[in-house]
Motif scaffolding. Structure first.
Motif, PDB file in Angstrom:
ATOM      1  N   TYR A 225      59.455  52.430  62.468  1.00 11.82           N
ATOM      2  CA  TYR A 225      59.649  53.571  61.575  1.00 11.82           C
ATOM      3  C   TYR A 225      59.859  54.874  62.340  1.00 11.82           C
ATOM      4  O   TYR A 225      60.867  55.557  62.168  1.00 11.82           O
ATOM      5  CB  TYR A 225      58.466  53.709  60.620  1.00 11.82           C
ATOM      6  CG  TYR A 225      58.549  54.950  59.764  1.00 11.82           C
ATOM      7  CD1 TYR A 225      59.489  55.045  58.739  1.00 11.82           C
ATOM      8  CD2 TYR A 225      57.702  56.043  59.991  1.00 11.82           C
ATOM      9  CE1 TYR A 225      59.585  56.194  57.959  1.00 11.82           C
ATOM     10  CE2 TYR A 225      57.790  57.191  59.215  1.00 11.82           C
ATOM     11  CZ  TYR A 225      58.730  57.259  58.206  1.00 11.82           C
ATOM     12  OH  TYR A 225      58.823  58.399  57.451  1.00 11.82           O
ATOM     13  N   SER A 226      58.918  55.231  63.201  1.00  9.57           N
ATOM     14  CA  SER A 226      59.016  56.518  63.908  1.00  9.57           C
ATOM     15  C   SER A 226      60.270  56.606  64.766  1.00  9.57           C
ATOM     16  O   SER A 226      60.870  57.674  64.911  1.00  9.57           O
ATOM     17  CB  SER A 226      57.770  56.737  64.768  1.00  9.57           C
ATOM     18  OG  SER A 226      56.622  56.900  63.978  1.00  9.57           O
ATOM     19  N   ALA A 227      60.673  55.465  65.346  1.00  8.97           N
ATOM     20  CA  ALA A 227      61.820  55.471  66.270  1.00  8.97           C
ATOM     21  C   ALA A 227      63.128  55.118  65.594  1.00  8.97           C
ATOM     22  O   ALA A 227      64.162  54.995  66.262  1.00  8.97           O
ATOM     23  CB  ALA A 227      61.558  54.485  67.411  1.00  8.97           C
ATOM     24  N   ILE A 228      63.136  54.994  64.254  1.00  7.34           N
ATOM     25  CA  ILE A 228      64.331  54.526  63.556  1.00  7.34           C
ATOM     26  C   ILE A 228      65.531  55.450  63.758  1.00  7.34           C
ATOM     27  O   ILE A 228      66.684  55.012  63.801  1.00  7.34           O
ATOM     28  CB  ILE A 228      64.030  54.357  62.048  1.00  7.34           C
ATOM     29  CG1 ILE A 228      65.180  53.628  61.340  1.00  7.34           C
ATOM     30  CG2 ILE A 228      63.771  55.710  61.399  1.00  7.34           C
ATOM     31  CD1 ILE A 228      65.313  52.192  61.724  1.00  7.34           C
ATOM     32  N   GLY A 229      65.276  56.769  63.916  1.00  6.58           N
ATOM     33  CA  GLY A 229      66.371  57.718  64.109  1.00  6.58           C
ATOM     34  C   GLY A 229      67.163  57.437  65.375  1.00  6.58           C
ATOM     35  O   GLY A 229      68.393  57.575  65.391  1.00  6.58           O
TER      36      GLY A 229
END
Length: 789
Positions: A225-229
């Motif tokens: 989630y946090s690294a999805i960008g």
């Protein structure tokens, strides 16, 4: 519930498809109509439903693809607020969600350039905007938006309010991801401290495996989630057969997570979940700080529209007052502006007297007196008195809007240093990937157990984020700094050329002088009385665009002039009562030079007969002398069409050693071209009225004020408040910017050259690599923001 489709009007007995439009729940007959309506709302075109006169066609049930709904943007009545006419082409400014680095902008530019009909495309990563100029006959706007959406970015027509909302939305999402990564990083680090430092004594294999499983559970939300960008950005680049800075980052993150997952499930090998969490956490902190620093810099240049009013008080034909949207005002309508109100459009004062604060345009916080027939501009504030103004330009074509368009377009013209940094950053990503692969292969022979982690360190440490940020942040900060001081740049690359200027050309009238003439002496050679002479002069001069013509406006221009023709910078000719008259320079009026006429600068003739000679005096600007002193030791030349005694006198008063008189525009142009041919970099400073060819020819050109159409101005830099004192400031800021960009590029390059050997030789752990990369990017941003001060 409504009984028909809100979009097309088809009978709609069910409530299967609905969406909020104009703050109310609306119902649609099919997914296609619903998708079109949602596309209109999400792209800031919701007012279409308020002002449409007919229902839309029903969207085919078989064609509910959202991309098809973009065809709606080909309708002129919907997009007229966002699309500008740029010569024979069309121009639009788009807000782009998802841009993270220079490579993202590069990707958008390259992909759109492949479309036939694109004339120009430029991405400003700092402001997250895209300006596209295209041939509407060869390409439709819907196709441009479709292409952008196909490569994974969301494009909306730029609106200040929505751009602000988009930034807040992205900030909120980034903070969520950052908060989650920070929370999990603390937990995983605390869990693994005991393992690293053996605080609990000898930990048995079962307990260690238990810690690994807990770390895996805690790290999974961070990785997914946090690294999805980063993953989405990398995927967009790879899908377009390109690479950006998020490609090596994503590869490193996925590799660490997958290897940890394998080690945990098989109970073999080492896990680095704490490095994964720390990597994502520090990256997100860096992105968050970068995003806010860049937004702050861009916001300074966007302040023109933060003061634009939404409504205006329209005076109807029956003298009643009506509150209307400012953007719907039409040319010729009358608008009431009370004390303290913002002037809604460009206009001319028809009734009343007032004092207006024009600081949002000029950067100067002083009140300007306005009376009948004076111009006022949208966004300025009426501080004293009540004004009735006649609308001169629709809000869409106001001076403030022109400034905003030119300013944003300026950021697309990059200096050579900027282009070099962008190319280098893109090429360096490929270099990093190749070096990482070679490093892995080499370490397989040296220490197979360390090969994977050394490769990860190389990918992380050498990601060229700082190099990609080196120039766009600096340019945006400088444009914001100058704009705040009433200086408009039409080309950002002019900053680089300014540092190389060694030859300066100066116009006289309206530039070094105030351009406010008085008739100091009038000699009459005819049988006409003085009033008749002045009436003839006034009738002819009303067709002149030169500042010198203003001196005759106070006299009655009652004579009808036929076939009036202006010869730029020379004079006006026309027929009055069957006779041909001329007013202008001695050469234009074909006046034979005599000693008694040497001091006169304007002549009036009828046929071959000299009727009168005028001596017009013009006051020197107080700041002219300071400007000349600041330009030393550059070669400075005064170029004027005025008579030689007047030009020589001004040159002596201002200590200008080189001057030319009696020049026509073609002769001025020839002098500029000759200086360039000799290898000089030329700066031309003029009033923009009759110096257009010269301003266009010079390497750098500066013009004063709002006297001409900004969009048609030939100058590269416009001084909105006519203050010559700003020119040394511009030159100094250009030098600072050039130095700042070089510092950023030097730092980013030195960092990568220093860190690469350490990473390749295994002297750098993944955690230290993460910290180094983040600090490097933040140093570049912090250095660039110094230009705002």
């Amino acid at each position: 519930m409504q009984q028909s489709c809100y979009h097309c009007g088809t009978k709609n007995p069910s409530a299967a498809y609905s969406s909020v439009v104009l703050n109310e729940m609306r119902f649609f007959c099919c997914p296609g109509c619903q998708a079109v309506a949602e596309a209109i709302v999400s792209n800031g075109l919701e007012n279409y439903y308020s002002f449409r006169s007919e229902l839309a066609d029903k969207v085919s049930d078989k064609n509910n693809d959202i991309l098809e709904s973009l065809q709606l943007f080909d309708e002129d009545n919907i997009t007229e607020e966002f699309v500008y006419q740029s010569g024979e082409n069309r121009e639009i400014q788009l807000s782009i969600a998802g841009i993270n680095c220079a490579a993202c902008g590069w990707l958008l530019e390259k992909q759109l350039s492949k479309l036939g009909g694109i004339r120009s495309v430029g991405a400003n990563v700092t402001t997250k905007r895209l300006i596209v100029i295209w041939d509407d006959k060869a390409l439709k706007l819907s196709q441009i938006l479709q292409k952008i959406q196909q490569i994974g970015y969301l494009a909306k027509p730029f609106q200040e309010e929505q751009h602000e909302a988009l930034h807040q939305q992205e900030n909120k999402l980034l903070l969520k991801r950052l908060g989650l990564a920070g929370l999990m990083t603390m937990q995983v680090m605390m869990l693994n401290l005991g393992v690293f430092f053996d605080l609990f004594g000898q930990i048995d294999a079962q307990t260690k495996q238990y810690f690994n499983w807990v770390s895996l559970v805690l790290s999974t939300p961070v990785a997914l989630y946090s690294a999805i960008g980063f993953y989405l950005s990398a995927w967009r680049a790879l899908k377009a057969r390109s690479v950006n800075m998020d490609v090596p980052i994503s590869f490193a993150l996925i590799s660490i997570y997958v290897s940890g997952l394998y080690a945990t499930t098989t109970a073999q090998g080492q896990t680095y979940f704490e490095s994964l969490c720390m990597f994502v956490f520090l990256l997100l902190i860096s992105r968050f700080l970068e995003q806010n620093a860049r937004f702050k810099a861009a916001q300074i240049s966007s302040n023109l529209f933060s003061h634009m009013p939404t409504t205006a008080t329209l005076i109807n034909e029956d003298n009643s007052h009506q509150s209307v949207l400012a953007k719907h005002l039409k040319i010729g309508q009358l608008v009431l502006v009370k004390v303290g109100e913002i002037i809604p459009v460009d206009g001319i004062v028809r009734q009343g007297n007032g004092q207006v604060n024009e600081s949002m345009l000029t950067g100067e916080f002083q009140l300007i007196t306005k009376q009948q027939d004076d111009k006022v501009y949208a966004g300025t504030i009426n501080e004293v008195g009540t004004l009735v103004i006649e609308v001169l330009n629709a809000l869409h074509h106001s001076v403030a809007n022109q400034i905003n368009q030119l300013q944003n377009r300026a950021l697309l013209s990059k200096p050579r240093l900027a282009n070099f940094a962008d190319r280098t950053a893109h090429q360096f990503v490929m270099f990093v990937l190749i070096i990482a692969g070679l490093t892995y292969a080499t370490w397989l022979f040296i220490a197979p157990d360390l090969a994977f982690w050394v490769m990860i360190s190389v990918l992380i440490a050498t990601c060229p984020c700082a190099l990609g940020l080196a120039t766009p942040v600096s340019l945006t900060c400088t444009v914001g700094y100058l704009n705040k001081r009433g200086v408009l740049l039409k080309r950002a690359d002019v900053l680089e050329q300014l540092t190389q200027v060694d030859w300066v050309g100066l116009d006289k009238t309206g530039t070094l002088t105030e351009g406010k003439f008085i008739i100091k002496q009038l000699t009459n050679f005819s049988d006409l009385n003085e009033q008749e002479i002045l009436k003839l002069a006034s009738s002819l001069e009303q067709y002149s665009s030169h500042p010198i013509a203003a001196v005759f406006k106070e006299f009655s221009a009652s004579d009808i002039v036929k076939d009036a023709q202006e010869t730029i910078a020379n004079g006006v000719s026309g027929e009055i009562n069957g006779k041909t008259y001329r007013i202008g320079s001695a050469r234009f009026c074909q006046v034979t030079s005599k000693d008694e006429l040497a001091s006169f600068n304007v002549f009036l003739t009828c046929g071959d007969t000299l009727l009168a000679a005028f001596l017009l005096a013009d006051a020197i600007r107080p700041e002219s002398a300071r400007l000349i002193n600041s330009l030393a030791p550059k070669y400075v030349s005064l170029l004027s069409g005025d008579n030689e005694p007047a030009v020589e006198k001004l040159a002596q008063e201002l200590n200008i050693k080189h001057y030319h008189a009696h020049l026509e525009p073609a002769q001025k142009l020839s002098i500029i071209q000759q200086a360039q041919h000799q290898g000089h970099t030329v700066l031309m400073i003029g009033d923009g009225i009759n110096d257009a060819p010269v301003l266009a020819q010079a390497d750098v050109s500066i013009t004063l004020g709002l006297s001409t159409d900004l969009a048609k101005s030939s100058a590269d830099i416009i001084l909105l408040d006519n203050a010559l004192d700003k020119i040394p400031v511009i030159i100094q800021q250009a030098i600072r910017t050039q130095r700042n960009i070089k510092q950023n590029i030097a730092w980013a390059t030195a960092y990568n050259l220093l860190i690469l050997p350490l990473a390749v030789t295994g002297s750098l752990s993944p955690l230290i690599a993460v910290i180094g990369m983040s600090v490097s990017s933040l140093i570049v941003v912090a250095n660039a923001t110094r230009l705002l001060r």
